[in-house]
Design an enzyme around this catalytic site. Structure first.
Site, mmCIF file in Angstrom:
data_model
loop_
_atom_site.group_PDB
_atom_site.id
_atom_site.type_symbol
_atom_site.label_atom_id
_atom_site.label_comp_id
_atom_site.label_asym_id
_atom_site.label_seq_id
_atom_site.Cartn_x
_atom_site.Cartn_y
_atom_site.Cartn_z
ATOM 1 N N GLU A 81 0.802 -1.223 0.000
ATOM 2 C CA GLU A 81 0.000 0.000 0.000
ATOM 3 C C GLU A 81 0.835 1.274 0.000
ATOM 4 O O GLU A 81 0.302 2.371 -0.176
ATOM 5 C CB GLU A 81 -0.930 -0.009 1.219
ATOM 6 C CG GLU A 81 -2.017 -1.074 1.112
ATOM 7 C CD GLU A 81 -2.870 -1.178 2.363
ATOM 8 O OE1 GLU A 81 -2.422 -0.706 3.428
ATOM 9 O OE2 GLU A 81 -3.980 -1.732 2.277
ATOM 10 N N GLU A 112 7.553 -22.112 7.404
ATOM 11 C CA GLU A 112 7.986 -21.245 8.497
ATOM 12 C C GLU A 112 9.043 -21.890 9.383
ATOM 13 O O GLU A 112 9.648 -21.223 10.225
ATOM 14 C CB GLU A 112 6.791 -20.823 9.363
ATOM 15 C CG GLU A 112 6.189 -21.920 10.202
ATOM 16 C CD GLU A 112 5.118 -21.374 11.153
ATOM 17 O OE1 GLU A 112 5.279 -21.568 12.367
ATOM 18 O OE2 GLU A 112 4.150 -20.761 10.681
#
Length: 270
Positions: A81, A112
């Site tokens: 953004e 992960e």
């Protein structure tokens, strides 16, 4: 190191499946109300990070987020953004997620747990001492994140860690630990809820404050936003009407000529 894993403590509520819909929603909302206060408590640490970032950005530094699952996705969301909102190049704020881009939409098994992969991912960007690495992990134990921060520190980079478990391994390894204690989740262990909300709030604070400090906002307006649709052209035009005291059509022509509110203002005031 011994510490209490708050993100795994039992919910304050039980027999959730027996509750009415309105009761479920009211109780979730009651828990959510606690999040902003938990974020307020870490403002001093966020301040340290923003000031350090602003100093490094002036030297061409970048901000990298690393995370897995929800935490990784939130980092990517925040990074994505920045260009449209503040007109910064995509290369200045970058989000990396364990498992690569496919993991943005679908979980990648065991991604992960790879303690070396984050540093390998970061090296593709030629990271250097002007860059800052921010690890995001609600649990504070994600190997991908901890391994990345450890390697970054060893190579002279500043690190920060956003976690919801104070005293966690991530908090210990980070130069700037941001430990947001939101308490137990409504659904026990579901860190996509309050923990994720707190992370989003902190990320908003980090990049918004940073962009203001490096001059990407004027007054209270996004003068460097990208004019990628009709709504944003209209918003930019109204900014110019307000700041320059000209009519709408003249402001729109000026905006389209210069390509941004800031460039238009600079041209008119030079």
């Amino acid at each position: 190191m011994e510490y209490k894993k708050i993100t795994e403590t039992p919910s304050n509520y039980d027999r959730l499946e027996e509750m009415s819909t309105s009761s479920i929603l009211e109780k979730i909302n009651n828990e959510d109300k606690k999040v902003a206060y938990a974020v307020e408590a870490v403002i001093p640490q966020v301040t340290k990070l923003v000031d350090a970032l602003a100093e490094r950005f002036d030297k061409g530094g970048r901000l990298f987020y690393i995370g897995a699952g929800t935490s990784g996705r939130l980092g990517i969301l925040d990074a994505s953004e920045i260009p449209p909102t503040f007109g910064m190049p995509h290369e200045r704020v970058i989000g990396l997620i364990a498992g690569g881009d496919i993991a943005i939409r679908k979980a990648v098994e065991n991604a992960e747990d790879d303690i070396d992969q984050a540093w390998l991912d970061l090296q593709k960007y030629g990271v250097n001492e002007h860059d800052v690495i921010v690890g995001i992990a609600a649990s504070g134990t994600t190997p991908y994140v901890i391994g990345g921060l450890n390697a970054a520190k060893k190579n002279g980079l500043l690190t920060a860690g956003i976690t919801n478990n104070p005293g966690s391994p991530l908090a210990v390894v980070a130069d700037i630990p941001i430990e947001v204690n939101v308490g137990a989740e409504f659904v026990t262990g579901s860190t996509r809820m309050k923990s994720g909300t707190s992370q989003k709030l902190v990320l908003n604070m980090i990049t918004t404050a940073l962009m203001i400090k490096i001059g990407r906002v004027k007054g209270n307006k996004m003068v460097n936003m990208q004019l990628t649709n009709t709504k944003l052209v209209d918003r930019g035009t109204r900014y110019l009407v307000e700041d320059l005291g000209i009519d709408y059509d003249a402001a729109e022509m000026l905006l389209k000529k210069h390509g941004s509110v800031k460039k238009a203002l600079d041209a008119e005031r030079s």
